[in-house]
Motif scaffolding. Structure first.
Motif, mmCIF file in Angstrom:
data_model
loop_
_atom_site.group_PDB
_atom_site.id
_atom_site.type_symbol
_atom_site.label_atom_id
_atom_site.label_comp_id
_atom_site.label_asym_id
_atom_site.label_seq_id
_atom_site.Cartn_x
_atom_site.Cartn_y
_atom_site.Cartn_z
ATOM 1 N N SER A 604 0.833 -1.224 0.000
ATOM 2 C CA SER A 604 0.000 0.000 0.000
ATOM 3 C C SER A 604 0.855 1.257 0.000
ATOM 4 O O SER A 604 0.465 2.285 -0.563
ATOM 5 C CB SER A 604 -0.933 0.000 1.223
ATOM 6 N N GLU A 605 2.037 1.165 0.631
ATOM 7 C CA GLU A 605 2.934 2.314 0.696
ATOM 8 C C GLU A 605 4.344 1.865 0.326
ATOM 9 O O GLU A 605 4.755 0.743 0.638
ATOM 10 C CB GLU A 605 2.950 2.911 2.103
ATOM 11 N N PRO A 606 5.132 2.735 -0.351
ATOM 12 C CA PRO A 606 6.519 2.382 -0.676
ATOM 13 C C PRO A 606 7.383 2.398 0.566
ATOM 14 O O PRO A 606 7.009 2.968 1.598
ATOM 15 C CB PRO A 606 6.938 3.470 -1.675
ATOM 16 N N ASP A 607 8.600 1.793 0.436
ATOM 17 C CA ASP A 607 9.532 1.733 1.569
ATOM 18 C C ASP A 607 10.212 3.070 1.836
ATOM 19 O O ASP A 607 10.818 3.271 2.883
ATOM 20 C CB ASP A 607 10.615 0.673 1.314
ATOM 21 N N GLY A 608 10.192 3.922 0.866
ATOM 22 C CA GLY A 608 10.845 5.223 1.027
ATOM 23 C C GLY A 608 12.300 5.215 0.592
ATOM 24 O O GLY A 608 12.981 6.248 0.625
ATOM 25 N N ARG A 609 12.801 4.096 0.182
ATOM 26 C CA ARG A 609 14.172 3.999 -0.317
ATOM 27 C C ARG A 609 14.233 2.930 -1.408
ATOM 28 O O ARG A 609 13.346 2.075 -1.494
ATOM 29 C CB ARG A 609 15.159 3.665 0.797
ATOM 30 N N ALA A 610 15.257 3.046 -2.236
ATOM 31 C CA ALA A 610 15.380 2.126 -3.380
ATOM 32 C C ALA A 610 15.617 0.699 -2.899
ATOM 33 O O ALA A 610 16.114 0.462 -1.791
ATOM 34 C CB ALA A 610 16.526 2.565 -4.298
ATOM 35 N N SER A 611 15.268 -0.235 -3.780
ATOM 36 C CA SER A 611 15.435 -1.658 -3.457
ATOM 37 C C SER A 611 16.910 -2.008 -3.324
ATOM 38 O O SER A 611 17.779 -1.432 -4.005
ATOM 39 C CB SER A 611 14.810 -2.536 -4.543
ATOM 40 N N GLY A 612 17.190 -2.988 -2.458
ATOM 41 C CA GLY A 612 18.575 -3.365 -2.218
ATOM 42 C C GLY A 612 19.252 -3.979 -3.445
ATOM 43 O O GLY A 612 20.431 -3.697 -3.736
ATOM 44 N N TYR A 613 18.534 -4.815 -4.201
ATOM 45 C CA TYR A 613 19.150 -5.453 -5.380
ATOM 46 C C TYR A 613 19.609 -4.426 -6.382
ATOM 47 O O TYR A 613 20.654 -4.573 -7.030
ATOM 48 C CB TYR A 613 18.149 -6.434 -6.012
ATOM 49 N N LEU A 614 18.774 -3.327 -6.498
ATOM 50 C CA LEU A 614 19.102 -2.315 -7.503
ATOM 51 C C LEU A 614 20.324 -1.512 -7.084
ATOM 52 O O LEU A 614 21.178 -1.176 -7.917
ATOM 53 C CB LEU A 614 17.899 -1.400 -7.716
ATOM 54 N N MET A 615 20.427 -1.225 -5.786
ATOM 55 C CA MET A 615 21.595 -0.486 -5.338
ATOM 56 C C MET A 615 22.868 -1.330 -5.502
ATOM 57 O O MET A 615 23.918 -0.800 -5.879
ATOM 58 C CB MET A 615 21.423 -0.089 -3.868
ATOM 59 N N ASP A 616 22.738 -2.629 -5.248
ATOM 60 C CA ASP A 616 23.900 -3.505 -5.495
ATOM 61 C C ASP A 616 24.276 -3.515 -6.967
ATOM 62 O O ASP A 616 25.473 -3.499 -7.328
ATOM 63 C CB ASP A 616 23.575 -4.934 -5.037
ATOM 64 N N LEU A 617 23.265 -3.534 -7.817
ATOM 65 C CA LEU A 617 23.526 -3.519 -9.263
ATOM 66 C C LEU A 617 24.223 -2.232 -9.681
ATOM 67 O O LEU A 617 25.204 -2.249 -10.452
ATOM 68 C CB LEU A 617 22.208 -3.699 -10.028
ATOM 69 N N ILE A 618 23.754 -1.114 -9.146
ATOM 70 C CA ILE A 618 24.354 0.166 -9.523
ATOM 71 C C ILE A 618 25.789 0.245 -9.020
ATOM 72 O O ILE A 618 26.685 0.737 -9.720
ATOM 73 C CB ILE A 618 23.485 1.318 -8.974
ATOM 74 N N ASN A 619 26.026 -0.245 -7.815
ATOM 75 C CA ASN A 619 27.401 -0.248 -7.305
ATOM 76 C C ASN A 619 28.318 -1.118 -8.181
ATOM 77 O O ASN A 619 29.486 -0.772 -8.438
ATOM 78 C CB ASN A 619 27.415 -0.751 -5.867
ATOM 79 N N PHE A 620 27.785 -2.265 -8.605
ATOM 80 C CA PHE A 620 28.567 -3.127 -9.510
ATOM 81 C C PHE A 620 28.882 -2.415 -10.820
ATOM 82 O O PHE A 620 30.021 -2.461 -11.310
ATOM 83 C CB PHE A 620 27.786 -4.417 -9.778
ATOM 84 N N LEU A 621 27.887 -1.734 -11.355
ATOM 85 C CA LEU A 621 28.094 -1.030 -12.624
ATOM 86 C C LEU A 621 29.121 0.100 -12.459
ATOM 87 O O LEU A 621 29.950 0.325 -13.344
ATOM 88 C CB LEU A 621 26.770 -0.471 -13.144
ATOM 89 N N ARG A 622 29.084 0.764 -11.347
ATOM 90 C CA ARG A 622 30.070 1.831 -11.122
ATOM 91 C C ARG A 622 31.490 1.248 -11.102
ATOM 92 O O ARG A 622 32.414 1.804 -11.701
ATOM 93 C CB ARG A 622 29.775 2.553 -9.808
ATOM 94 N N SER A 623 31.643 0.120 -10.407
ATOM 95 C CA SER A 623 32.991 -0.465 -10.315
ATOM 96 C C SER A 623 33.455 -1.007 -11.663
ATOM 97 O O SER A 623 34.635 -0.859 -12.028
ATOM 98 C CB SER A 623 32.986 -1.579 -9.256
ATOM 99 N N ILE A 624 32.557 -1.630 -12.390
ATOM 100 C CA ILE A 624 32.975 -2.208 -13.674
ATOM 101 C C ILE A 624 33.278 -1.125 -14.686
ATOM 102 O O ILE A 624 34.195 -1.251 -15.510
ATOM 103 C CB ILE A 624 31.916 -3.209 -14.206
ATOM 104 N N PHE A 625 32.543 -0.033 -14.598
ATOM 105 C CA PHE A 625 32.829 1.055 -15.546
ATOM 106 C C PHE A 625 34.116 1.786 -15.194
ATOM 107 O O PHE A 625 34.709 2.444 -16.048
ATOM 108 C CB PHE A 625 31.644 2.033 -15.598
ATOM 109 N N GLN A 626 34.540 1.658 -13.957
ATOM 110 C CA GLN A 626 35.863 2.165 -13.612
ATOM 111 C C GLN A 626 36.943 1.363 -14.341
ATOM 112 O O GLN A 626 37.948 1.915 -14.798
ATOM 113 C CB GLN A 626 36.074 2.070 -12.097
ATOM 114 N N VAL A 627 36.723 0.059 -14.456
ATOM 115 C CA VAL A 627 37.656 -0.788 -15.213
ATOM 116 C C VAL A 627 37.633 -0.423 -16.682
ATOM 117 O O VAL A 627 38.656 -0.478 -17.381
ATOM 118 C CB VAL A 627 37.310 -2.279 -15.013
#
Length: 785
Positions: A604-627
């Motif tokens: 009925s209501e959102p959690d107020g913060r992004a999903s954990g899987y998505l934040m892990d995905l974004i962190n992975f993408l940041r690290s891989i794009f550093q490579v």
């Protein structure tokens, strides 16, 4: 004309007396045949014979009277002659006495002359006889000398010379003295001698054939060693004279006869100098027949010949020995073999040799064995060429074997490349000292002024496989060059061969190994990035490989028809494959994260913060794009854009999944929070080089769809649909309808007891109205299509 009998008959009818006169006249004249005249006398009238005889007697008496008259007329002269003879009778007697006396004195005086004359005659007869004897002896002595020579040759077992002596005796000497008995005895003795020689020679010939069969391999081995030594001497001499590598070198000089004698010493040390010929035709046929049988045995290879180089060496030495013997027989005998015969035998053997080598070499998988086989073939060809046998077809075969050799090299180097790739850690090469740096750049042509200025320790951008691959490519070129040597080809042809084989190594073997490496499961994104970097440096090193080949062959790259290396296309293809694999693996990794999503679609209501899987995905993408910063800019940008587009598509598919039947507004709001994080990531420029909000546009479809549901601006959407300036241009009516129906079903379920509340009833009616309009819009689009 009338015959004589007819004439006589006619005359008797006219006047018989006159007729007889005429007959007598005819008889005396001897002009007509007497038989016919006499027959006419006896046959025409009766008593003609008597009358004719009377006439004949009268005629005879008349003739006698005439003779008497003539004698009477000459009688006085006869008497006078007799008187004269009587007068000279006394003188004749005196003359006779004188002649007799003179004759006696002459006889007495000539007795001594006669004696001397007889002595002279006797001496001349003796002299003539001596001359005749000398002449006859001069004819006989050569015969006797030749026969004596024949006996001596027989006693010393020089049978070939004895046969030649017999031939001379029969054709030259015996015809001169054939009338003598001793000659007949000699002639009668020759057939027995010839038969003896034939038997002995046939035995010797068999022994000789057996001997050369046994010694063929040693003869061939000696001949090939001499040919090889002569070639080494020639090459050394040419190098001393600064002959360029690859210049055509032939051994056309025939191996001297003295070497023939040395080579054949093993075979002839128990044989006399070709004394085994015997009866020419018989021995020629026997010798050639037996040698052809031996040739077939010599040309028949062992089944496992291709397994070792010794098998090929034995095969070649036997063949060389066989034909060295034939060449020697050709040059030291007359008629036993001919050039036409040896040429025919060689052509037959050459076809068999080529077929055998072609078949057995196809089983060779070891390049070292193929190379040794090539060297043996070259020595084999040079040796036989030195004896005058044509060997062009053998060098043509070498070009076929060269292709096979290159294939074996390619297979070997495929294993080498795989080992190098397996051992690589796919990390930049760490350098801690100047010595290490110099050691690497001495093997691999790397130049980077900025890196050289950096202090130690530092890293080279490529991994360990790059210098190893470069070194192995050079080793391959050396290995390929080894086969091209001694093929009697120019430097240009050798240069072309090297470049073509190197192209095959790069475009087929190395390219295949790279593509297989890229597809391997354990190769991750980091490794793929390093592979792309590696291929870039290998591509840049191709020009140094071309210079390397040029230095070897002394053929400038500017030369017309010079083959260029295709390394650019090889490494570009590998790089493109690696880039594609990066995009694929990156998307797979995104899918792995997305699969971890665990949305409560009825919240009925959102959690107020992004999903954990998505934040892990974004962190992975940041690290891989550093490579990815080490990749070429467009590659990193394309990978980033591809990742964002794939993430956007995956999120959209999550909303539209057919298995998802209901979705609440709270879930939409939670999903919106996740999309906002994706947009923030896109706007943070994870990979430099994007202009403006290019990367954010990857999520534009999701953004417009979520905005439409968040603000519930259906009137604007329906009113502006299809307009270029529409606020919700990227929202597909079918997509909006699908999501709205999921929300409609959720609304009904959650508000089943609140249906009497006016706001909820109004919202439900609005949803139903929008759904109907969207369905109408979708149906209209379908009919239009």
């Amino acid at each position: 004309m009338m015959s004589a009998a007819g004439k006589s008959g006619a005359m008797l009818e006219e006047d018989p007396d006159q007729t007889y006169e005429n007959v007598l006249a005819e008889i005396q004249s001897f002009e007509l045949p007497i038989e016919a005249t006499l027959r006419s006398v006896y046959d025409d009238q009766p008593n003609a014979h008597k009358k004719f005889m009377e006439k004949l007697d009268a005629c005879i008496r008349n003739h006698d009277k005439e003779i008497e008259k003539m004698c009477n007329f000459h009688h006085q002269g006869f008497v006078d002659a007799i008187t004269e003879l009587l007068k000279v009778r006394t003188d004749a007697e005196k003359l006779k006495v004188q002649v007799t006396d003179t004759n006696r004195r002459f006889q007495d005086a000539g007795k001594e002359v006669i004696v001397q004359t007889e002595d002279i005659i006797r001496c001349r007869i003796q002299q003539r006889n001596i001359t005749t004897v000398v002449e006859k002896l001069q004819l006989c002595l050569p015969v006797l000398e030749m026969y004596s020579k024949l006996k001596e040759q027989m006693s010393t077992k020089r049978y070939y010379s004895a046969l030649k002596t017999m031939e001379q005796l029969e054709n030259v000497y015996f015809p001169r003295v054939s009338q003598y008995r001793f000659c007949q005895l000699m002639i009668e003795n020759l057939p027995k001698l010839r038969e003896d020689i034939k038997e002995i020679s046939m035995s010797d010939l068999k022994d000789f054939l057996e001997s050369i069969r046994k010694h063929s391999d040693k003869i061939g081995e000696t001949a090939m060693k001499q040919a090889q030594q002569q070639k080494i001497f020639t090459v050394t001499l040419q190098k001393q004279n600064n002959v360029k590598f690859g210049k055509t070198m032939y051994i056309n000089d025939r191996i001297p006869e003295e070497r023939n004698e040395i080579v054949l010493k093993h075979a002839f040390e128990e044989e006399d100098e070709n004394e085994e010929e015997g009866d020419e035709e018989t021995f020629e046929n026997y010798y050639r027949k037996q040698r052809k049988k031996q040739a077939r045995l010599v040309l028949q290879p062992q089944s496992n010949m291709h397994e070792t180089v010794d098998g090929y060496r034995r095969y070649f030495t036997q063949i060389v020995g066989f034909f060295v013997v034939e060449d020697h027989i050709l040059h030291v005998t007359q008629g036993l073999v001919t050039r036409a015969y040896t040429d025919e035998l060689w052509n037959m053997a050459l076809s068999k040799i080529i077929a055998v080598l072609r078949a057995h070499s196809s089983y060779c998988t070891d390049p070292d064995l193929v190379l040794e086989l090539k060297n043996l073939i070259v020595i084999f060809a040079d040796t036989l060429q030195g004896y005058g046998f044509p060997v062009n077809r053998l060098f043509d075969l070498l070009f076929e074997i060269r292709d096979q050799y290159n294939e074996t090299l390619l297979k070997k180097w495929a294993g080498v490349f795989r080992d190098i790739f397996e051992e690589d850690n796919y990390s930049p090469i760490p350098i801690v000292s100047e010595e290490e740096y110099r050691a690497i750049i001495s093997k691999f042509p790397f130049q980077d002024p900025d890196l050289e200025k950096q202090p130690f320790p530092k890293k080279l951008p490529m991994s360990q496989s790059v210098p190893h691959i470069y070194i192995q490519v050079k080793e391959f070129i050396y290995a390929s060059l080894k086969f091209s040597e001694s093929l009697h080809r120019s430097s240009t042809e050798i240069d072309d061969m090297l470049r073509k084989s190197t192209n095959l190594l790069l475009t087929r073997t190395l390219s295949s190994c790279l593509l297989n490496l890229i597809k391997k499961p354990h190769i991750g994104l980091t490794e793929l990035v390093q592979i792309i970097i590696n291929t870039t440096h290998l591509e840049q090193a191709c020009k140094y490989l071309e210079d390397f080949i040029t230095n070897i062959t002394n053929i400038s790259q500017e030369t017309v028809h010079t083959t260029r290396l295709y390394g650019l296309s090889t490494f570009k293809d590998a790089r493109h494959a690696a880039e594609g694999e990066i995009y694929t693996k990156l998307n797979q990794k995104i899918d792995e994260f997305v699969q971890l999503a665990d949305y409560d679609w009825t919240m009925s209501e959102p959690d107020g913060r992004a999903s954990g899987y998505l934040m892990d995905l974004i962190n992975f993408l940041r690290s891989i794009f550093q490579v990815f910063t080490h990749l070429p800019g467009k590659v990193a940008q394309t990978a980033c854009m591809s990742a964002c587009q794939h993430l956007s598509t995956s999120l959209m598919q999550m909303l539209l999944d057919s298995e998802l039947k209901q979705i609440s507004m709270g879930a939409v709001q939670q999903f919106n929070l996740d999309v906002i994080q994706c947009e923030l990531f896109a706007s943070s420029e994870p990979v430099p080089g994007f202009q403006g909000d290019t990367l954010q546009l990857a999520f534009i479809d999701l953004r417009q769809l979520l905005d439409l549901f968040m603000v519930w601006d259906w009137s604007t959407y329906l009113a502006d649909y299809g307009q270029p300036a529409s606020k919700y241009l990227r929202v597909n009516p079918n997509t909006a309808l699908t999501l709205l129906e999921k929300m409609k079903d959720t609304s009904k379920k959650n508000n089943i007891f609140a249906q009497f509340r006016k706001n909820d009833r109004d919202k439900q009616k609005l949803i139903e109205t929008v759904v109907k309009q969207l369905r109408s819009l979708v149906n209209g689009m379908s009919q239009h299509t």
